[in-house]
Scaffold this active site. Sequence first.
Site, PDB file in Angstrom:
ATOM      1  N   LYS A   1      19.920  22.603   0.321  1.00 60.73           N
ATOM      2  CA  LYS A   1      20.513  23.179   1.525  1.00 60.73           C
ATOM      3  C   LYS A   1      21.544  22.214   2.125  1.00 60.73           C
ATOM      4  O   LYS A   1      21.574  21.026   1.773  1.00 60.73           O
ATOM      5  CB  LYS A   1      19.405  23.491   2.532  1.00 60.73           C
TER       6      LYS A   1
ATOM      7  N   TYR B   1      17.245  35.545   2.055  1.00 58.94           N
ATOM      8  CA  TYR B   1      16.108  35.352   2.965  1.00 58.94           C
ATOM      9  C   TYR B   1      15.606  36.674   3.557  1.00 58.94           C
ATOM     10  O   TYR B   1      15.001  36.676   4.623  1.00 58.94           O
ATOM     11  CB  TYR B   1      16.503  34.387   4.091  1.00 58.94           C
TER      12      TYR B   1
ATOM     13  N   PHE C   1      13.278  32.930  13.537  1.00 58.06           N
ATOM     14  CA  PHE C   1      14.098  31.893  12.910  1.00 58.06           C
ATOM     15  C   PHE C   1      15.092  32.444  11.882  1.00 58.06           C
ATOM     16  O   PHE C   1      15.833  31.676  11.271  1.00 58.06           O
ATOM     17  CB  PHE C   1      13.209  30.814  12.282  1.00 58.06           C
TER      18      PHE C   1
ATOM     19  N   THR D   1       6.214  23.680   3.758  1.00 57.65           N
ATOM     20  CA  THR D   1       7.399  24.140   4.504  1.00 57.65           C
ATOM     21  C   THR D   1       7.663  23.277   5.738  1.00 57.65           C
ATOM     22  O   THR D   1       8.803  22.911   6.012  1.00 57.65           O
ATOM     23  CB  THR D   1       7.175  25.607   4.954  1.00 57.65           C
TER      24      THR D   1
ATOM     25  N   ARG E   1       9.987  16.999   0.728  1.00 53.65           N
ATOM     26  CA  ARG E   1       9.996  17.220   2.180  1.00 53.65           C
ATOM     27  C   ARG E   1       9.170  16.153   2.909  1.00 53.65           C
ATOM     28  O   ARG E   1       9.548  15.702   3.987  1.00 53.65           O
ATOM     29  CB  ARG E   1       9.487  18.632   2.491  1.00 53.65           C
TER      30      ARG E   1
ATOM     31  N   ASN F   1      14.644  21.446   6.094  1.00 49.95           N
ATOM     32  CA  ASN F   1      13.717  20.828   5.133  1.00 49.95           C
ATOM     33  C   ASN F   1      14.337  20.661   3.747  1.00 49.95           C
ATOM     34  O   ASN F   1      13.634  20.644   2.745  1.00 49.95           O
ATOM     35  CB  ASN F   1      12.397  21.604   5.085  1.00 49.95           C
TER      36      ASN F   1
ATOM     37  N   HIS G   1      15.291  24.738  -0.897  1.00 56.62           N
ATOM     38  CA  HIS G   1      14.580  25.995  -1.131  1.00 56.62           C
ATOM     39  C   HIS G   1      14.069  25.982  -2.559  1.00 56.62           C
ATOM     40  O   HIS G   1      14.775  25.530  -3.461  1.00 56.62           O
ATOM     41  CB  HIS G   1      15.539  27.189  -0.959  1.00 56.62           C
TER      42      HIS G   1
ATOM     43  N   GLU H   1      16.270  35.915  -7.082  1.00 57.59           N
ATOM     44  CA  GLU H   1      17.198  34.964  -6.454  1.00 57.59           C
ATOM     45  C   GLU H   1      18.262  34.502  -7.448  1.00 57.59           C
ATOM     46  O   GLU H   1      19.443  34.384  -7.088  1.00 57.59           O
ATOM     47  CB  GLU H   1      16.402  33.770  -5.897  1.00 57.59           C
TER      48      GLU H   1
HETATM   49  P1  IDP Z   1       9.616  27.827   2.048  1.00 53.06           P
HETATM   50  O1  IDP Z   1      11.054  27.347   2.123  1.00 53.06           O
HETATM   51  O2  IDP Z   1       8.650  26.680   2.012  1.00 53.06           O
HETATM   52  O3  IDP Z   1       9.392  28.825   0.944  1.00 53.06           O
HETATM   53  P2  IDP Z   1       9.478  30.086   3.905  1.00 53.06           P
HETATM   54  O4  IDP Z   1       8.263  30.474   4.654  1.00 53.06           O
HETATM   55  O5  IDP Z   1       9.928  30.954   2.777  1.00 53.06           O
HETATM   56  O6  IDP Z   1       9.295  28.573   3.435  1.00 53.06           O
HETATM   57  O7  IDP Z   1      10.667  29.971   4.979  1.00 53.06           O
HETATM   58  C1  IDP Z   1      12.000  29.815   4.563  1.00 53.06           C
HETATM   59  C2  IDP Z   1      12.631  28.736   5.406  1.00 53.06           C
HETATM   60  O8  IDP Z   1      12.678  29.176   6.775  1.00 53.06           O
HETATM   61  C3  IDP Z   1      11.870  27.416   5.479  1.00 53.06           C
HETATM   62  O9  IDP Z   1      12.151  26.562   4.377  1.00 53.06           O
HETATM   63  C4  IDP Z   1      12.349  26.839   6.781  1.00 53.06           C
HETATM   64  O10 IDP Z   1      13.661  26.279   6.644  1.00 53.06           O
HETATM   65  C5  IDP Z   1      12.454  28.080   7.654  1.00 53.06           C
HETATM   66  N1  IDP Z   1      11.229  28.384   8.418  1.00 53.06           N
HETATM   67  C6  IDP Z   1      10.109  28.960   7.953  1.00 53.06           C
HETATM   68  N2  IDP Z   1       9.196  29.151   8.925  1.00 53.06           N
HETATM   69  C7  IDP Z   1       9.765  28.679  10.056  1.00 53.06           C
HETATM   70  C8  IDP Z   1       9.322  28.601  11.437  1.00 53.06           C
HETATM   71  O11 IDP Z   1       8.211  29.005  11.798  1.00 53.06           O
HETATM   72  N3  IDP Z   1      10.192  28.032  12.312  1.00 53.06           N
HETATM   73  C9  IDP Z   1      11.421  27.585  11.940  1.00 53.06           C
HETATM   74  N4  IDP Z   1      11.876  27.654  10.679  1.00 53.06           N
HETATM   75  C10 IDP Z   1      11.061  28.190   9.734  1.00 53.06           C
HETATM   76 MG    MG Z   2      10.062  30.789   0.743  1.00 54.45          MG
END
Ligand code: IDP
Ligand code: MG
Length: 159
Positions: A10, A50, A58, A92, A103, A123, A126, A137
């Site tokens: 990212k 997404y 978010f 995450t 991370r 973070n 992805h 994807e």
């Molecule tokens: P992942 O990247 O570990 O698969 P996902 O749940 O798919 O996590 O969420 C996608 C991205 O959205 C995360 O990597 C993070 O950048 C953001 N994200 C997820 N949950 C939250 C939240 O509760 N608050 C803020 N950002 C979030």
């Molecule tokens: Mg994800």
Amino acid sequence: MTETTFIILKPDALRRGLTGQIISRLENAGLRIVAMKQIQADTSTAEEHYREHQGRKFYKPLVELLCSGPIILMALDGAHTVEIVRKLVGATEPLKAAPGTIRGDFTHISYDRAAERLGVISNLIHASDSHKSAEREMSLWFDKKDYCKDYLRCDDMYF
Ligand code: IDP
Ligand code: MG
């Protein structure tokens, strides 16, 4: 049996100059890079990527963050690659991500802190969460001509 998974470095990874260190970790685990390119994401592709998070608080900041600078897309091939890459990437929420993970080692923000600031967790990376997501994807971000699959790593003969 091998499979291909998909990752995105990212914009925060590029801005922080961490791409080499992150890619090294994936290579060091024995995974084979079968596609890699740096692009500027457009909003509609980022939204589609997404789409499972549509409606979440978010979602908009997440799409904006992905489009806020260049990103690096990669497809990685190997046995159990989806699971291995998720393990190397870590949880995450950086606050909870284990030391030793990408991370966990390079980020520290919490959900609470993110809510006070950008509204989204930064973070770095992805990684697809399943074989099915990886297929979806990769077809969204890559063309057939982006792949160079036909080579072996020197360590491939040991697996
Ligand atoms: P992942 O990247 O570990 O698969 P996902 O749940 O798919 O996590 O969420 C996608 C991205 O959205 C995360 O990597 C993070 O950048 C953001 N994200 C997820 N949950 C939250 C939240 O509760 N608050 C803020 N950002 C979030
Ligand atoms: Mg994800």
